[in-house]
Design a protein around this motif. Structure first.
Motif, PDB file in Angstrom:
ATOM      1  N   GLY A  35       0.823  -1.204   0.000  1.00 19.85           N
ATOM      2  CA  GLY A  35       0.000   0.000   0.000  1.00 19.85           C
ATOM      3  C   GLY A  35       0.857   1.254   0.000  1.00 19.85           C
ATOM      4  N   GLU A  67      -5.074   3.256  -6.499  1.00 18.62           N
ATOM      5  CA  GLU A  67      -5.858   2.258  -5.782  1.00 18.62           C
ATOM      6  C   GLU A  67      -6.297   1.110  -6.685  1.00 18.62           C
ATOM      7  OE1 GLU A  67      -5.366   5.570  -3.284  1.00 18.62           O
ATOM      8  OE2 GLU A  67      -6.158   5.532  -5.335  1.00 18.62           O
ATOM      9  N   GLU A  87      -3.415  -2.099   1.872  1.00 20.80           N
ATOM     10  CA  GLU A  87      -4.007  -1.000   2.638  1.00 20.80           C
ATOM     11  C   GLU A  87      -4.434   0.100   1.680  1.00 20.80           C
ATOM     12  OE1 GLU A  87      -2.190   2.586   5.097  1.00 20.80           O
ATOM     13  OE2 GLU A  87      -2.166   0.759   6.328  1.00 20.80           O
ATOM     14  N   ILE A  88      -5.694   0.530   1.803  1.00 19.43           N
ATOM     15  CA  ILE A  88      -6.160   1.747   1.142  1.00 19.43           C
ATOM     16  C   ILE A  88      -6.114   2.829   2.213  1.00 19.43           C
ATOM     17  CG2 ILE A  88      -8.052   2.877  -0.061  1.00 19.43           C
ATOM     18  CD1 ILE A  88      -6.719   0.625  -1.652  1.00 19.43           C
ATOM     19  N   GLN A  89      -5.338   3.872   1.968  1.00 18.60           N
ATOM     20  CA  GLN A  89      -4.967   4.818   3.023  1.00 18.60           C
ATOM     21  C   GLN A  89      -6.163   5.426   3.744  1.00 18.60           C
ATOM     22  OE1 GLN A  89      -2.435   8.538   2.240  1.00 18.60           O
ATOM     23  NE2 GLN A  89      -0.936   6.940   2.705  1.00 18.60           N
ATOM     24  N   ALA A  91     -10.706   5.129   3.461  1.00 18.89           N
ATOM     25  CA  ALA A  91     -11.801   4.463   2.759  1.00 18.89           C
ATOM     26  C   ALA A  91     -12.325   5.308   1.610  1.00 18.89           C
ATOM     27  CB  ALA A  91     -12.928   4.146   3.735  1.00 18.89           C
ATOM     28  N   TYR A  93     -10.761   6.695  -0.587  1.00 19.41           N
ATOM     29  CA  TYR A  93      -9.958   6.499  -1.793  1.00 19.41           C
ATOM     30  C   TYR A  93     -10.220   5.152  -2.461  1.00 19.41           C
ATOM     31  CZ  TYR A  93      -7.131  10.219   0.379  1.00 19.41           C
ATOM     32  OH  TYR A  93      -6.704  11.380   0.969  1.00 19.41           O
ATOM     33  N   ILE A  94     -11.143   4.372  -1.925  1.00 18.47           N
ATOM     34  CA  ILE A  94     -11.318   3.017  -2.428  1.00 18.47           C
ATOM     35  C   ILE A  94     -12.130   2.970  -3.719  1.00 18.47           C
ATOM     36  CG2 ILE A  94     -13.493   2.360  -1.289  1.00 18.47           C
ATOM     37  CD1 ILE A  94     -11.987  -0.217  -0.381  1.00 18.47           C
ATOM     38  N   VAL A 122      -8.511  -6.313   2.497  1.00 15.05           N
ATOM     39  CA  VAL A 122      -8.293  -4.901   2.190  1.00 15.05           C
ATOM     40  C   VAL A 122      -8.536  -4.094   3.459  1.00 15.05           C
ATOM     41  CG1 VAL A 122      -8.913  -2.966   0.708  1.00 15.05           C
ATOM     42  CG2 VAL A 122      -9.095  -5.318  -0.160  1.00 15.05           C
ATOM     43  N   ARG A 123      -7.461  -3.620   4.082  1.00 14.06           N
ATOM     44  CA  ARG A 123      -7.555  -2.784   5.272  1.00 14.06           C
ATOM     45  C   ARG A 123      -7.736  -1.322   4.864  1.00 14.06           C
ATOM     46  NH1 ARG A 123      -3.088  -1.777   7.132  1.00 14.06           N
ATOM     47  NH2 ARG A 123      -4.077  -0.601   8.798  1.00 14.06           N
ATOM     48  N   SER A 124      -8.596  -0.610   5.627  1.00 14.89           N
ATOM     49  CA  SER A 124      -8.742   0.811   5.348  1.00 14.89           C
ATOM     50  C   SER A 124      -9.357   1.533   6.534  1.00 14.89           C
ATOM     51  CB  SER A 124      -9.615   1.027   4.108  1.00 14.89           C
ATOM     52  OG  SER A 124      -9.620   2.389   3.734  1.00 14.89           O
ATOM     53  N   PHE A 178     -12.730  -2.587   7.528  1.00 16.63           N
ATOM     54  CA  PHE A 178     -12.796  -1.161   7.826  1.00 16.63           C
ATOM     55  C   PHE A 178     -12.432  -0.911   9.286  1.00 16.63           C
ATOM     56  CE2 PHE A 178     -15.912  -0.375   4.165  1.00 16.63           C
ATOM     57  CZ  PHE A 178     -14.923   0.224   3.391  1.00 16.63           C
TER      58      PHE A 178
END
Length: 344
Positions: A35, A67, A87-89, A91, A93-94, A122-124, A178
């Motif tokens: 990420g 992303e 990791e999406i920095q 949510a 930005y997903i 996918v963590r965010s 999330f």
């Protein structure tokens, strides 16, 4: 819960997430973390701090700011046999990656008749509370709960964050994980004029140092009660608990923990016992996950209900920057909803 660890220590949610990644990377060489800024810098919230130094740049690596590329590569890694944790920095930005998640990750197992899977987590960080404005504060969980083939997880304590993340990484389906960033470093009861509390002393902050799982699809009864059932998740669990405690109402609080799969049995059992139901979530009201919960309660518990199901949610507006504390479901609105239900 499956637990192999014996020693526990107090952790914040950030520390618990870091510990989960550390445990899984040590146990399984196929686990890969990727990420924006997750490597040398350790992530914008420091959730991946120290992992690159311990496991090397081939297993913990930075990506370009794209992303759709991050998720697309992770899907390929999963099909190849790895267990990526992108990791999406934030949510917010997903959305550029929605096509990859919906059209590829969610459908890969079915389209390939089980030959390929997408075992990715996918963590965010999601939700408000840090004055991040419209592009750093959204709660888009309802979008993903609508998509068949994707699991959606939202922890509310450090203990659950670690156990659920381990379970998500080991799961063979794509999981959206999330993390409510407002409670990364301590729970918040929803009052603007009160500082966030430390996790010190909170029972959910005692976290085993080693491996354990909190199974996906099992809700947690935060507080037992007879007067009404309150369904919530993430940050709202703490806001609800604080409000109920101050009111002195005999409410049963259910922390859903995972939205998909959903612990329908726990919800049904509680509502049939209490006869009343309040649903609280931070996301926008219209088409929010609370609407699905309300429909399920009506379908399964109609003849046990003594009052209409109520919802307290975010408003149907673009996320406000300067007015975010008015946007949040807080003690005032939750108290009004409880009083309304109890009068009916």
């Amino acid at each position: 819960m499956t637990e192999a660890a014996t020693e526990s220590r107090q952790m914040s949610m950030i520390q618990a997430i870091n510990s989960a990644l550390d445990v899984m990377m040590e146990r399984d060489p196929d686990v890969v973390v990727m990420g924006e800024d997750v490597g040398y810098f350790g992530g914008v919230f420091r959730a991946t701090a120290g992992l690159q130094a311990k496991y090397g740049k081939n297993r913990v690596f930075d990506t370009p700011i794209t992303e759709i590329g991050i998720i697309g590569v992770a899907i390929g890694m999963g099909a190849y046999g790895l267990r990526p944790v992108p990791e999406i920095q934030f949510a917010d930005y997903i959305y550029p990656a929605l096509d990859q998640l919906v059209s590829e990750a969610a459908r890969l197992r079915y389209r390939s008749a089980g030959e390929f899977i997408a075992p990715m987590t996918v963590r965010s960080p999601f939700g408000g509370g840090i004055f991040g404005g419209q592009t750093h504060s959204q709660s888009p969980e309802g979008i993903f709960t609508h998509v068949s083939g994707i699991k959606t997880v939202i922890p509310s304590t450090p203990y659950d964050a670690k156990g659920l993340l381990i379970a998500a990484i080991e799961d063979n389906d794509p999981v959206i994980f999330f993390e409510p960033k407002r409670i990364y470093n301590g729970p918040f009861d929803g009052q603007y004029d009160r500082p966030a509390k430390s996790w010190a002393g909170h029972p959910g902050a005692m976290v085993p140092e080693g491996y354990y799982r909190v199974p996906l699809g099992q809700a947690r009864t935060v507080r037992e009660g007879e007067a009404l059932t309150i369904l919530c998740y993430g940050t709202m669990e703490h806001v609800v608990e604080s409000t109920v405690r101050e009111m002195g109402v005999d409410a049963e609080i259910i922390d859903l923990r995972t939205l998909v799969p959903l612990d329908i049995e726990a919800i049904e059992g509680s509502v049939k016992k209490t006869g009343r139901c309040l649903i609280v979530h931070e996301a926008t009201r219209t088409s929010g996950f609370g609407a699905e919960l309300s429909a399920l309660v009506q379908e399964r518990c109609f003849y046990h209900l003594e009052a209409p199901v109520e919802r307290v949610t975010g408003f149907d507006t673009p996320y406000p920057h300067s007015l975010e504390w008015a946007y949040f479901p807080g003690p005032v609105r939750i108290r009004e909803a409880i009083n309304k239900i109890m009068r009916d």
